[in-house]
Design an enzyme around this catalytic site. Structure first.
Site, PDB file in Angstrom:
ATOM      1  N   SER A 147      36.160  34.866  27.495  1.00  0.00           N
ATOM      2  CA  SER A 147      37.051  35.098  26.356  1.00  0.00           C
ATOM      3  C   SER A 147      37.316  33.774  25.619  1.00  0.00           C
ATOM      4  O   SER A 147      36.369  33.170  25.135  1.00  0.00           O
ATOM      5  CB  SER A 147      38.331  35.769  26.860  1.00  0.00           C
ATOM      6  OG  SER A 147      39.052  36.338  25.780  1.00  0.00           O
ATOM      7  N   ASP A 224      35.652  46.983  26.360  1.00  0.00           N
ATOM      8  CA  ASP A 224      36.571  45.856  26.180  1.00  0.00           C
ATOM      9  C   ASP A 224      37.363  46.075  24.890  1.00  0.00           C
ATOM     10  O   ASP A 224      36.791  46.059  23.793  1.00  0.00           O
ATOM     11  CB  ASP A 224      35.727  44.581  26.091  1.00  0.00           C
ATOM     12  CG  ASP A 224      36.553  43.311  25.971  1.00  0.00           C
ATOM     13  OD1 ASP A 224      37.675  43.377  25.441  1.00  0.00           O
ATOM     14  OD2 ASP A 224      36.046  42.265  26.395  1.00  0.00           O
ATOM     15  N   HIS A 257      37.720  43.996  29.829  1.00  0.00           N
ATOM     16  CA  HIS A 257      37.915  42.548  29.650  1.00  0.00           C
ATOM     17  C   HIS A 257      38.421  41.857  30.927  1.00  0.00           C
ATOM     18  O   HIS A 257      38.707  40.669  30.914  1.00  0.00           O
ATOM     19  CB  HIS A 257      38.935  42.339  28.520  1.00  0.00           C
ATOM     20  CG  HIS A 257      38.874  40.986  27.859  1.00  0.00           C
ATOM     21  ND1 HIS A 257      37.810  40.567  27.098  1.00  0.00           N
ATOM     22  CD2 HIS A 257      39.753  39.945  27.830  1.00  0.00           C
ATOM     23  CE1 HIS A 257      38.034  39.348  26.631  1.00  0.00           C
ATOM     24  NE2 HIS A 257      39.206  38.934  27.081  1.00  0.00           N
TER      25      HIS A 257
END
Lengths: 278, 278
Positions: A147, A224, A257
């Protein structure tokens, strides 16, 4: 450059340790975690740096990714830095995506961030020196992250192909100057001129890259929630294709995620980096 | 017996989920986590129950042990219950080793614990029913755990060889009636008469066991600070040897009491149970 050991645990025949040190770059005390695989007892080894995402410290990946099992097989040192400067005296913000836990791996030029938020230099200069001076590395390193940390890994490697042999990312923010997380952080840390943001944007960097290409691996979960608005890895893939860049983007069906996603594919990432670090 | 799903993540091609349900045995709402490996989509599978240690919830093992990687290979369902009843209305204590997070897998007979602290029945009756009724299991199960949960796993299997095909433990409290953690808990939950403690003490149970033996695997780290005073796995090994019981105790050099220890050997434990559940 002295280290204070905070924790030490045997893990998969190697050692999982945590240290603190005074950072001259960040003007504060920093923690990092390091995994030394069993092979470390007898030989100098390469290092994989792992950059974590928003809200994380050095401990999220260390405790949740299950990476030690594979690092122990492959003979890789893993280094997990924190995601920002830390401390009561350090500038901060109530939001989870700005300030402590959200350093974005840039060198801030704006106030009140400039004094401490110099994560680009910390990761690519001070930390590499610290690790190479205190541990028996072979001088080779690659970089990976998740991320915000995926942004950091790709961006740092594109800025410093002299330092990193390969880069990989889970659900990276590839185009931070064009998405809300990145725009907010860059406006605060770097000011209102979007030109100043470009040198921290992997899409911009890949488009204008001049040196020898290095391999990139990206995994992105299709479930995600952050993919459509914040991540958009296809934007980077498109540029890579136009430039014949060795980038592999894998869309992983149904993954989200979380660290469950990272744990499921971290073995592939470690094996990917190992090829280029041997 | 209805379940409310709290979380769901794809993990190693299977599903990591978390549920809450109203427990009739514990008179409160309980959470548990469950891992359904990829094979679950097409066939009924056996279950490994994991009992955690003091202070833990259903999430410690779920996020830190890395067990999903191996459960996905072997085709095992993993079920992680909480370690005690929970809630503001539930009796508690300020100490970490009594009350919520410290249920010790017994049926309390003393006040104020009796109404809710019925973890023995919850794990061995209600939870097995709940899992078998809501998931496609093949009706076979084994049990494993860590520390207080290692005590729970061994003790439950010794009391219910009809239910569990095999048992394993990391750093278990094998002789709780003789060590400080167990004595404190048993005095509060079961009263001052040590006779009432014996049916929850694995050393006592193994010494007086009459049914068909089942296999037991125990891993113990030699750098575990709790080993000399609280754990003493050699006490159980000695009884097993005298009775020709199939118990393997492995002393793991340098490992401590942490999840780094569990993660390092959980693959062996899952493979051990899989042999008896096929």
């Amino acid at each position: 450059m002295s280290l204070t050991e905070l924790e030490s645990h045997i893990s998969f025949g190697g050692e999982q340790k945590r240290f603190k040190h005074a950072s001259l770059t960040l003007n504060c005390e920093m923690n990092f975690s390091i995994y030394l695989p069993p092979q470390y007892k007898t030989q100098a080894l390469p290092v994989l740096y792992w950059l974590s995402g928003l809200t994380c410290t050095d401990e999220n990946f260390t405790t949740k990714a299950g990476a030690q099992a594979y690092a122990a097989e492959l003979g890789l040192i893993l280094v997990m830095p924190d995601t920002s400067p830390r401390g009561e005296q350090i500038a901060n913000d109530d939001a989870y995506d700005l300030g402590q836990g959200a350093g974005f791996y840039i060198n801030a030029t704006e106030q009140p961030w400039q004094k401490n938020y110099q994560m680009f230099d910390y990761i690519s200069v001070e930390l590499i020196d610290l690790i190479d001076n205190n541990f028996n590395t072979n001088g080779k390193q690659s970089i990976a992250g998740h991320s915000m940390g995926g942004h950091g890994a790709l961006m740092l490697a594109l800025r410093h192909p002299d330092l990193y042999y390969s880069a990989s990312a889970f659900a990276p923010i590839v185009n931070p100057s064009q998405v809300p997380w990145g725009q907010k952080a860059f406006r605060h840390y770097l000011g209102n001129d979007p030109q100043a943001w470009q040198t921290y944007d992997s899409c911009f960097l890949l488009e204008h890259y001049q040196a020898e290409p290095f391999p990139i691996l990206i995994d992105q979960g299709t479930a995600d929630n952050f993919m459509p608005e914040q991540l958009q890895p296809e934007a980077l893939e498109k540029i890579a294709k136009n430039r014949n860049w060795p980038l592999t983007l894998r869309l992983q069906q149904g993954y989200d995620h979380s660290y469950y996603f990272i744990a499921s594919f971290i073995e592939n990432h470690l094996a990917f980096h190992k090829q280029y670090l041997s």
